[in-house]
Design a protein around this motif. Structure first.
Motif, PDB file in Angstrom:
ATOM      1  N   CYS A 154       3.127 -13.616   3.714  1.00 31.90           N
ATOM      2  CA  CYS A 154       3.514 -13.396   2.355  1.00 31.90           C
ATOM      3  C   CYS A 154       2.096 -13.251   1.551  1.00 31.90           C
ATOM      4  O   CYS A 154       2.018 -12.269   0.664  1.00 31.90           O
ATOM      5  N   ILE A 155       1.333 -14.166   1.789  1.00 30.82           N
ATOM      6  CA  ILE A 155       0.037 -14.034   1.181  1.00 30.82           C
ATOM      7  C   ILE A 155      -0.826 -12.664   1.532  1.00 30.82           C
ATOM      8  O   ILE A 155      -1.163 -12.133   0.566  1.00 30.82           O
ATOM      9  N   LEU A 156      -0.863 -12.363   2.780  1.00 29.65           N
ATOM     10  CA  LEU A 156      -1.418 -11.306   3.258  1.00 29.65           C
ATOM     11  C   LEU A 156      -0.754  -9.892   2.753  1.00 29.65           C
ATOM     12  O   LEU A 156      -1.422  -8.800   2.357  1.00 29.65           O
ATOM     13  N   ALA A 157       0.538  -9.833   2.553  1.00 33.19           N
ATOM     14  CA  ALA A 157       1.312  -8.910   1.927  1.00 33.19           C
ATOM     15  C   ALA A 157       1.015  -8.792   0.395  1.00 33.19           C
ATOM     16  O   ALA A 157       0.707  -7.594   0.075  1.00 33.19           O
ATOM     17  N   LEU A 158       0.476  -9.826  -0.016  1.00 32.95           N
ATOM     18  CA  LEU A 158      -0.066  -9.871  -1.622  1.00 32.95           C
ATOM     19  C   LEU A 158      -1.134  -9.166  -1.600  1.00 32.95           C
ATOM     20  O   LEU A 158      -1.743  -8.336  -2.461  1.00 32.95           O
ATOM     21  N   LEU A 159      -2.087  -9.818  -0.664  1.00 34.52           N
ATOM     22  CA  LEU A 159      -3.579  -9.258  -0.648  1.00 34.52           C
ATOM     23  C   LEU A 159      -3.515  -7.863  -0.363  1.00 34.52           C
ATOM     24  O   LEU A 159      -4.725  -7.217  -0.796  1.00 34.52           O
ATOM     25  N   ALA A 160      -2.579  -7.024   0.429  1.00 35.52           N
ATOM     26  CA  ALA A 160      -2.654  -5.815   0.863  1.00 35.52           C
ATOM     27  C   ALA A 160      -2.698  -5.026  -0.365  1.00 35.52           C
ATOM     28  O   ALA A 160      -3.109  -3.873  -0.539  1.00 35.52           O
ATOM     29  N   GLN A 210      -3.909   0.145   7.414  1.00 35.60           N
ATOM     30  CA  GLN A 210      -4.586  -1.052   6.516  1.00 35.60           C
ATOM     31  C   GLN A 210      -3.886  -2.170   6.819  1.00 35.60           C
ATOM     32  O   GLN A 210      -4.593  -3.253   6.788  1.00 35.60           O
ATOM     33  N   ALA A 211      -2.697  -2.132   6.884  1.00 34.65           N
ATOM     34  CA  ALA A 211      -1.902  -3.628   7.325  1.00 34.65           C
ATOM     35  C   ALA A 211      -2.423  -4.128   8.404  1.00 34.65           C
ATOM     36  O   ALA A 211      -2.612  -5.482   8.489  1.00 34.65           O
ATOM     37  N   ILE A 212      -2.612  -3.485   9.486  1.00 34.73           N
ATOM     38  CA  ILE A 212      -3.182  -4.054  10.889  1.00 34.73           C
ATOM     39  C   ILE A 212      -4.534  -4.612  10.808  1.00 34.73           C
ATOM     40  O   ILE A 212      -5.093  -5.582  11.032  1.00 34.73           O
ATOM     41  N   ALA A 213      -5.339  -3.865   9.975  1.00 27.70           N
ATOM     42  CA  ALA A 213      -6.936  -4.102   9.772  1.00 27.70           C
ATOM     43  C   ALA A 213      -6.766  -5.308   8.951  1.00 27.70           C
ATOM     44  O   ALA A 213      -7.643  -6.500   9.439  1.00 27.70           O
ATOM     45  N   LEU A 214      -6.001  -5.630   8.101  1.00 29.46           N
ATOM     46  CA  LEU A 214      -5.923  -6.787   7.163  1.00 29.46           C
ATOM     47  C   LEU A 214      -5.391  -8.097   8.072  1.00 29.46           C
ATOM     48  O   LEU A 214      -5.995  -9.162   8.046  1.00 29.46           O
ATOM     49  N   LEU A 215      -4.408  -7.725   9.006  1.00 29.97           N
ATOM     50  CA  LEU A 215      -3.897  -8.819   9.776  1.00 29.97           C
ATOM     51  C   LEU A 215      -5.207  -9.322  10.633  1.00 29.97           C
ATOM     52  O   LEU A 215      -5.368 -10.289  11.145  1.00 29.97           O
ATOM     53  N   GLU A 216      -5.642  -8.278  11.302  1.00 33.43           N
ATOM     54  CA  GLU A 216      -6.869  -8.622  12.226  1.00 33.43           C
ATOM     55  C   GLU A 216      -8.104  -9.284  11.584  1.00 33.43           C
ATOM     56  O   GLU A 216      -8.577 -10.283  12.132  1.00 33.43           O
ATOM     57  N   ARG A 217      -8.349  -8.941  10.349  1.00 36.32           N
ATOM     58  CA  ARG A 217      -9.591  -9.904   9.528  1.00 36.32           C
ATOM     59  C   ARG A 217      -9.124 -11.334   9.355  1.00 36.32           C
ATOM     60  O   ARG A 217     -10.143 -12.050   9.396  1.00 36.32           O
ATOM     61  N   PRO A 228       0.925  -1.201  -0.071  1.00 33.88           N
ATOM     62  CA  PRO A 228       0.013   0.038   0.156  1.00 33.88           C
ATOM     63  C   PRO A 228       0.875   1.306  -0.114  1.00 33.88           C
ATOM     64  O   PRO A 228       0.301   2.161  -0.542  1.00 33.88           O
ATOM     65  N   ALA A 229       1.976   1.183   0.918  1.00 29.32           N
ATOM     66  CA  ALA A 229       2.840   2.414   0.899  1.00 29.32           C
ATOM     67  C   ALA A 229       3.422   2.671  -0.573  1.00 29.32           C
ATOM     68  O   ALA A 229       3.415   3.956  -1.095  1.00 29.32           O
ATOM     69  N   GLU A 230       3.838   1.660  -1.442  1.00 30.60           N
ATOM     70  CA  GLU A 230       4.336   1.618  -2.756  1.00 30.60           C
ATOM     71  C   GLU A 230       3.396   2.447  -3.746  1.00 30.60           C
ATOM     72  O   GLU A 230       3.757   2.882  -4.635  1.00 30.60           O
ATOM     73  N   ARG A 231       2.070   2.074  -3.248  1.00 35.13           N
ATOM     74  CA  ARG A 231       0.949   2.868  -4.127  1.00 35.13           C
ATOM     75  C   ARG A 231       0.726   4.285  -3.986  1.00 35.13           C
ATOM     76  O   ARG A 231      -0.083   4.732  -4.507  1.00 35.13           O
ATOM     77  N   GLY A 232       1.402   4.839  -2.849  1.00 35.23           N
ATOM     78  CA  GLY A 232       1.070   6.195  -2.603  1.00 35.23           C
ATOM     79  C   GLY A 232       0.582   6.673  -1.379  1.00 35.23           C
ATOM     80  O   GLY A 232       0.542   7.899  -1.112  1.00 35.23           O
TER      81      GLY A 232
END
Length: 256
Positions: A164-170, A134-141, A121-125
């Motif tokens: 690794c999968i969650l990092a891709l889903l982000a 967003q990362a923490i919210a994804l981890l919690e889900r 997400p950071a790379e996307r600006g």
């Protein structure tokens, strides 16, 4: 048995593919290294939600996956991912396609889980703070909220693969490519990770030797020496490949 399955399976050829914006398309694709042809696929469209790639070691599975995300470019022909040619739009592919390596240690680059998941997400600006949120919210889900500040080196192999999968889903890709994602995991961890993968909404194309996990897939493609040997439903392709492996194994035993 192999011949019977070949007659039942749908042909690998898919006419009139150009212009189709969904899925993954191969048109007259060849990939060569030096003077050796590694992969040759005339026409193919992958639009099913779950596609498995099987075959002996060196049959072209990893090469095929890497052609789908632009890590490799075809020597000849065209690979398109949701309407994007991998040669012309190589830089745009990470927004469409996530790639999971066989060894998570080859993919993890940040010291903590939250940093790893927030990188895309950071790379996307977006700001670093918002990316972390967003990362923490994804981890919690996904039931991993307590991992946020853990060092990735403290995680088990299965936990690393899930990160690794969650990092891709982000990065919100529509397609996930997976190259032997369960090879270093024990059976309980493989089954747990498999259930998580099967619950994802994204299209998944997976190269694997774990045939017991493939019956629930929509389609299985058997690669043999860089070409499609058989393409169809798991119930058609898997028995044919097992019969082939049995014959080859028996022949090797007799000559050893």
């Amino acid at each position: 048995m192999i011949e019977a399955a070949r007659r039942k399976a749908p042909p690998a050829s898919r006419p009139h593919l150009r212009g189709v914006a969904e899925g993954i398309i191969f048109e007259d694709v060849q990939f060569r290294r030096a003077d050796r042809q590694v992969l040759a696929i005339s026409e193919l469209r992958l639009a099913e939600r779950r596609v498995g790639l099987i075959g002996d070691n060196g049959s072209g599975k990893s090469t095929m996956l890497r052609l789908m995300n632009g890590l490799l470019l075809p020597t000849r022909g065209c690979v398109e991912v949701e309407g994007l040619g991998t040669v012309r739009h190589r830089k745009d592919l990470p927004a469409k396609v996530g790639f999971l390596f066989q060894n998570p240690d080859h993919q993890l680059i940040f010291p903590t889980v939250a940093e790893e998941v927030a990188f895309g997400p950071a790379e996307r600006g977006i700001s670093a703070r918002q990316a972390r949120q967003q990362a923490i919210a994804l981890l919690e889900r996904h039931g991993c909220g307590e991992w946020a500040d853990r060092n990735v080196n403290e995680l088990s192999g299965g936990q690393k693969q899930l990160v690794c999968i969650l990092a891709l889903l982000a990065t919100e890709p529509s397609i996930l490519l997976m190259d032997e994602p369960f090879s270093s995991l024990d059976l309980p961890t493989r089954l747990l990770l498999y259930r998580r993968i099967m619950a994802l909404p994204e299209q998944v194309v997976m190269a694997t030797h774990d045939f017991e996990l493939l019956p629930a897939f929509d389609r299985v493609i058997w690669l043999d020496e860089g070409r499609i040997r058989l393409d169809g439903r798991p119930a058609e392709v898997l028995p044919a490949y097992r019969a082939h492996a049995t014959i080859v194994g028996a022949g090797d035993a007799l000559t050893s």
